[in-house]
Design a protein around this motif. Structure first.
Motif, PDB file in Angstrom:
ATOM      1  N   ASP A  66       0.866  -1.181   0.000  1.00 31.62           N
ATOM      2  CA  ASP A  66       0.000   0.000   0.000  1.00 31.62           C
ATOM      3  C   ASP A  66       0.905   1.234   0.000  1.00 31.62           C
ATOM      4  OD1 ASP A  66      -1.717   2.149   0.617  1.00 31.62           O
ATOM      5  OD2 ASP A  66      -3.100   0.805   1.671  1.00 31.62           O
ATOM      6  N   LYS A  67       1.190   1.753  -1.181  1.00 32.82           N
ATOM      7  CA  LYS A  67       2.192   2.812  -1.321  1.00 32.82           C
ATOM      8  C   LYS A  67       1.758   4.113  -0.663  1.00 32.82           C
ATOM      9  CE  LYS A  67       3.987   0.664  -5.472  1.00 32.82           C
ATOM     10  NZ  LYS A  67       3.321  -0.595  -5.111  1.00 32.82           N
ATOM     11  N   ALA A  68       0.491   4.463  -0.811  1.00 33.64           N
ATOM     12  CA  ALA A  68       0.007   5.709  -0.205  1.00 33.64           C
ATOM     13  C   ALA A  68       0.070   5.632   1.316  1.00 33.64           C
ATOM     14  CB  ALA A  68      -1.415   6.006  -0.671  1.00 33.64           C
ATOM     15  N   LEU A  69      -0.361   4.505   1.886  1.00 29.13           N
ATOM     16  CA  LEU A  69      -0.371   4.380   3.335  1.00 29.13           C
ATOM     17  C   LEU A  69       1.042   4.276   3.893  1.00 29.13           C
ATOM     18  CD1 LEU A  69      -1.997   4.286   5.879  1.00 29.13           C
ATOM     19  CD2 LEU A  69      -2.389   1.837   5.521  1.00 29.13           C
ATOM     20  N   ASP A  70       1.935   3.570   3.199  1.00 30.28           N
ATOM     21  CA  ASP A  70       3.319   3.505   3.667  1.00 30.28           C
ATOM     22  C   ASP A  70       3.992   4.877   3.601  1.00 30.28           C
ATOM     23  OD1 ASP A  70       4.183   1.042   4.733  1.00 30.28           O
ATOM     24  OD2 ASP A  70       4.009   0.114   2.775  1.00 30.28           O
ATOM     25  N   THR A  71       3.710   5.640   2.552  1.00 26.83           N
ATOM     26  CA  THR A  71       4.236   7.005   2.470  1.00 26.83           C
ATOM     27  C   THR A  71       3.738   7.829   3.651  1.00 26.83           C
ATOM     28  OG1 THR A  71       4.279   6.894   0.048  1.00 26.83           O
ATOM     29  CG2 THR A  71       4.361   9.086   1.042  1.00 26.83           C
ATOM     30  N   ALA A  72       2.442   7.698   3.957  1.00 29.19           N
ATOM     31  CA  ALA A  72       1.862   8.442   5.070  1.00 29.19           C
ATOM     32  C   ALA A  72       2.454   8.000   6.402  1.00 29.19           C
ATOM     33  CB  ALA A  72       0.342   8.255   5.079  1.00 29.19           C
ATOM     34  N   LEU A  73       2.669   6.695   6.571  1.00 30.43           N
ATOM     35  CA  LEU A  73       3.229   6.191   7.814  1.00 30.43           C
ATOM     36  C   LEU A  73       4.667   6.667   8.015  1.00 30.43           C
ATOM     37  CD1 LEU A  73       1.972   2.478   7.904  1.00 30.43           C
ATOM     38  CD2 LEU A  73       1.321   4.331   9.457  1.00 30.43           C
ATOM     39  N   ILE A  74       5.476   6.553   6.976  1.00 28.44           N
ATOM     40  CA  ILE A  74       6.884   6.941   7.086  1.00 28.44           C
ATOM     41  C   ILE A  74       7.009   8.393   7.525  1.00 28.44           C
ATOM     42  CG2 ILE A  74       8.940   7.453   5.695  1.00 28.44           C
ATOM     43  CD1 ILE A  74       8.391   4.849   4.184  1.00 28.44           C
ATOM     44  N   HIS A  75       6.226   9.264   6.912  1.00 27.35           N
ATOM     45  CA  HIS A  75       6.385  10.687   7.212  1.00 27.35           C
ATOM     46  C   HIS A  75       5.501  11.135   8.369  1.00 27.35           C
ATOM     47  CE1 HIS A  75       9.211  11.186   4.010  1.00 27.35           C
ATOM     48  NE2 HIS A  75       8.437  10.443   3.261  1.00 27.35           N
ATOM     49  N   GLY A  76       4.430  10.403   8.639  1.00 22.74           N
ATOM     50  CA  GLY A  76       3.680  10.687   9.851  1.00 22.74           C
ATOM     51  C   GLY A  76       4.487  10.365  11.096  1.00 22.74           C
ATOM     52  N   LEU A  77       5.271   9.300  11.040  1.00 23.58           N
ATOM     53  CA  LEU A  77       6.140   8.945  12.165  1.00 23.58           C
ATOM     54  C   LEU A  77       7.277   9.949  12.353  1.00 23.58           C
ATOM     55  CD1 LEU A  77       6.387   5.061  11.722  1.00 23.58           C
ATOM     56  CD2 LEU A  77       5.370   6.283  13.653  1.00 23.58           C
ATOM     57  N   GLY A  78       7.458  10.813  11.372  1.00 22.33           N
ATOM     58  CA  GLY A  78       8.453  11.871  11.527  1.00 22.33           C
ATOM     59  C   GLY A  78       8.165  12.761  12.723  1.00 22.33           C
ATOM     60  N   THR A  79       6.886  12.933  13.029  1.00 23.32           N
ATOM     61  CA  THR A  79       6.516  13.722  14.210  1.00 23.32           C
ATOM     62  C   THR A  79       7.072  13.094  15.486  1.00 23.32           C
ATOM     63  OG1 THR A  79       4.495  14.504  13.136  1.00 23.32           O
ATOM     64  CG2 THR A  79       4.575  14.611  15.543  1.00 23.32           C
ATOM     65  N   VAL A  80       6.991  11.770  15.568  1.00 19.14           N
ATOM     66  CA  VAL A  80       7.472  11.059  16.756  1.00 19.14           C
ATOM     67  C   VAL A  80       8.993  11.180  16.878  1.00 19.14           C
ATOM     68  CG1 VAL A  80       7.602   8.804  17.886  1.00 19.14           C
ATOM     69  CG2 VAL A  80       5.542   9.456  16.615  1.00 19.14           C
ATOM     70  N   THR A  81       9.684  11.012  15.770  1.00 23.02           N
ATOM     71  CA  THR A  81      11.149  11.081  15.815  1.00 23.02           C
ATOM     72  C   THR A  81      11.649  12.508  15.997  1.00 23.02           C
ATOM     73  OG1 THR A  81      11.241  11.184  13.395  1.00 23.02           O
ATOM     74  CG2 THR A  81      11.418   9.010  14.407  1.00 23.02           C
ATOM     75  N   ALA A  82      10.859  13.494  15.566  1.00 20.40           N
ATOM     76  CA  ALA A  82      11.300  14.888  15.668  1.00 20.40           C
ATOM     77  C   ALA A  82      11.246  15.420  17.091  1.00 20.40           C
ATOM     78  CB  ALA A  82      10.447  15.773  14.750  1.00 20.40           C
ATOM     79  N   LEU A  83      10.319  14.921  17.892  1.00 19.48           N
ATOM     80  CA  LEU A  83      10.151  15.457  19.248  1.00 19.48           C
ATOM     81  C   LEU A  83      11.416  15.339  20.105  1.00 19.48           C
ATOM     82  CD1 LEU A  83       6.493  14.317  20.019  1.00 19.48           C
ATOM     83  CD2 LEU A  83       7.319  16.668  19.758  1.00 19.48           C
ATOM     84  N   PRO A  84      12.042  14.167  20.198  1.00 19.13           N
ATOM     85  CA  PRO A  84      13.278  14.117  20.996  1.00 19.13           C
ATOM     86  C   PRO A  84      14.402  14.952  20.401  1.00 19.13           C
ATOM     87  CG  PRO A  84      12.895  12.028  19.870  1.00 19.13           C
ATOM     88  CD  PRO A  84      11.655  12.834  19.720  1.00 19.13           C
ATOM     89  N   LEU A  85      14.433  15.082  19.081  1.00 19.91           N
ATOM     90  CA  LEU A  85      15.466  15.910  18.455  1.00 19.91           C
ATOM     91  C   LEU A  85      15.275  17.377  18.817  1.00 19.91           C
ATOM     92  CD1 LEU A  85      15.681  14.269  14.915  1.00 19.91           C
ATOM     93  CD2 LEU A  85      17.297  14.037  16.804  1.00 19.91           C
ATOM     94  N   LEU A  86      14.019  17.822  18.821  1.00 16.69           N
ATOM     95  CA  LEU A  86      13.755  19.204  19.214  1.00 16.69           C
ATOM     96  C   LEU A  86      14.111  19.449  20.673  1.00 16.69           C
ATOM     97  CD1 LEU A  86      10.384  19.945  17.391  1.00 16.69           C
ATOM     98  CD2 LEU A  86      12.544  21.147  17.055  1.00 16.69           C
ATOM     99  N   ALA A  87      13.925  18.413  21.513  1.00 18.38           N
ATOM    100  CA  ALA A  87      14.304  18.546  22.923  1.00 18.38           C
ATOM    101  C   ALA A  87      15.811  18.727  23.066  1.00 18.38           C
ATOM    102  CB  ALA A  87      13.841  17.321  23.700  1.00 18.38           C
ATOM    103  N   VAL A  88      16.564  18.113  22.161  1.00 15.67           N
ATOM    104  CA  VAL A  88      18.025  18.205  22.216  1.00 15.67           C
ATOM    105  C   VAL A  88      18.530  19.507  21.576  1.00 15.67           C
ATOM    106  CG1 VAL A  88      20.189  17.170  21.419  1.00 15.67           C
ATOM    107  CG2 VAL A  88      18.335  15.707  22.269  1.00 15.67           C
TER     108      VAL A  88
END
Length: 292
Positions: free
Chosen positions: A32-54
């Motif tokens: 499911d290319k559309a959903l995988d694209t959405a998942l990969i970049h939607g999870l960017g929010t999760v990975t960005a939070l600790p980076l912003l804390a640093v």
């Protein structure tokens, strides 16, 4: 800013190019290319939070560029998923990545006042020509679908080139305004994928159970794609604070070499003599950029 590109920056961008090709291959190989694209970049929010804390948030002057890039990326993700839905990775990826650097180079002088030396211009042209040679090889043009699907894939890919050029220029300016590449890319990934994720969920709102099941199964793989995407673009934005945007944009598209290899190795896409010739032209372009 100097108009040459150091060996360290060159190697870093090549690493980012390999990361970029890897998450694109992940999307192309998915169910499911559309959903995988959405998942990969939607999870960017999760990975960005600790980076912003640093690293902290970017300064206020950089936020309009973060928000502008976020809007452009909605179009980018939409056309990316469409291109991969209708065409081979070996066709669509080189076309959209190979056209964008020339657009960036043409616009960068007018938009951000950066010019290139004649040798650097030759490097940009060589990289674009090599990437397009890979994408327009006879094996890629034959593809695996009918002619109508191939034309649709071409339209998506060329439209995506415009989005790539647009967000490259916006982010190239924004990261310099920020003065802190990790903070800027973290802020960008905090919002970047949410609009497209929301769009995909809205389109499937009538039947969300399969979406939840797919996400539960695929999120570990998608998180790898998220990490590769963030690392790739973070490297590129850092490089744009040390070298001209047009040169970094062109050099980054060596990712097409990795994409062609991944497409052949993992996805069973054809690799012929014309793609080999395109590879040689790309390598020549890299050398010219380094010398330019």
């Amino acid at each position: 800013m100097s108009l040459d590109i150091s060996g360290g920056v060159l190697l870093a961008v090549l690493l980012g190019a390999a990361l970029h090709a890897s998450w694109n291959a992940l999307i192309k190989s998915s169910e499911d290319k559309a959903l995988d694209t959405a998942l990969i970049h939607g999870l960017g929010t999760v990975t960005a939070l600790p980076l912003l804390a640093v690293f902290g948030p970017p300064p206020a002057a950089a936020w309009p560029y973060v928000l502008g890039s976020t809007l452009i990326h909605i179009g980018y993700y939409t056309s990316l998923a469409g291109a991969y839905r209708h065409g081979d990775l070996g066709l669509t990826y080189p076309l959209m990545r190979g056209s964008a650097p020339l657009l960036v180079a043409l616009a960068s002088h007018a938009v951000i006042g950066e010019g290139l030396s004649p040798l650097a211009w030759l490097g940009v042209f060589a990289l674009c020509a090599g990437v397009l040679t890979l994408g327009l090889s006879r094996s890629a043009l034959r593809g695996r679908g009918d002619e109508a699907r191939r034309r649709t894939a071409l339209r998506y890919a060329l439209t995506n080139a415009l989005f790539i050029a647009a967000y490259t220029l916006v982010d190239g300016i924004g990261v310099r305004v920020s003065g802190n590449a990790p903070a800027y890319v973290s802020a960008l990934f905090l919002f970047d994928g949410l609009p497209y994720l929301g769009l995909v969920l809205w389109q499937r709102r009538a039947d969300l159970a399969p979406v939840r099941a797919y996400a539960a199964r695929r999120w570990p793989v998608a998180l790898l794609g998220t990490t590769a995407s963030l690392g790739s673009y973070g490297i590129a934005l850092w490089a744009m604070t040390h070298a001209p945007v047009a040169m970094v944009a062109a050099l980054r598209e060596t990712s097409v070499l990795f994409a062609a290899l991944l497409g052949t190795w993992l996805l069973r896409e054809p690799f012929g003599w014309q793609r080999a010739m395109g590879t040689g032209v790309i390598v020549g372009g890299v050398v010219l950029l380094r010398l330019g």
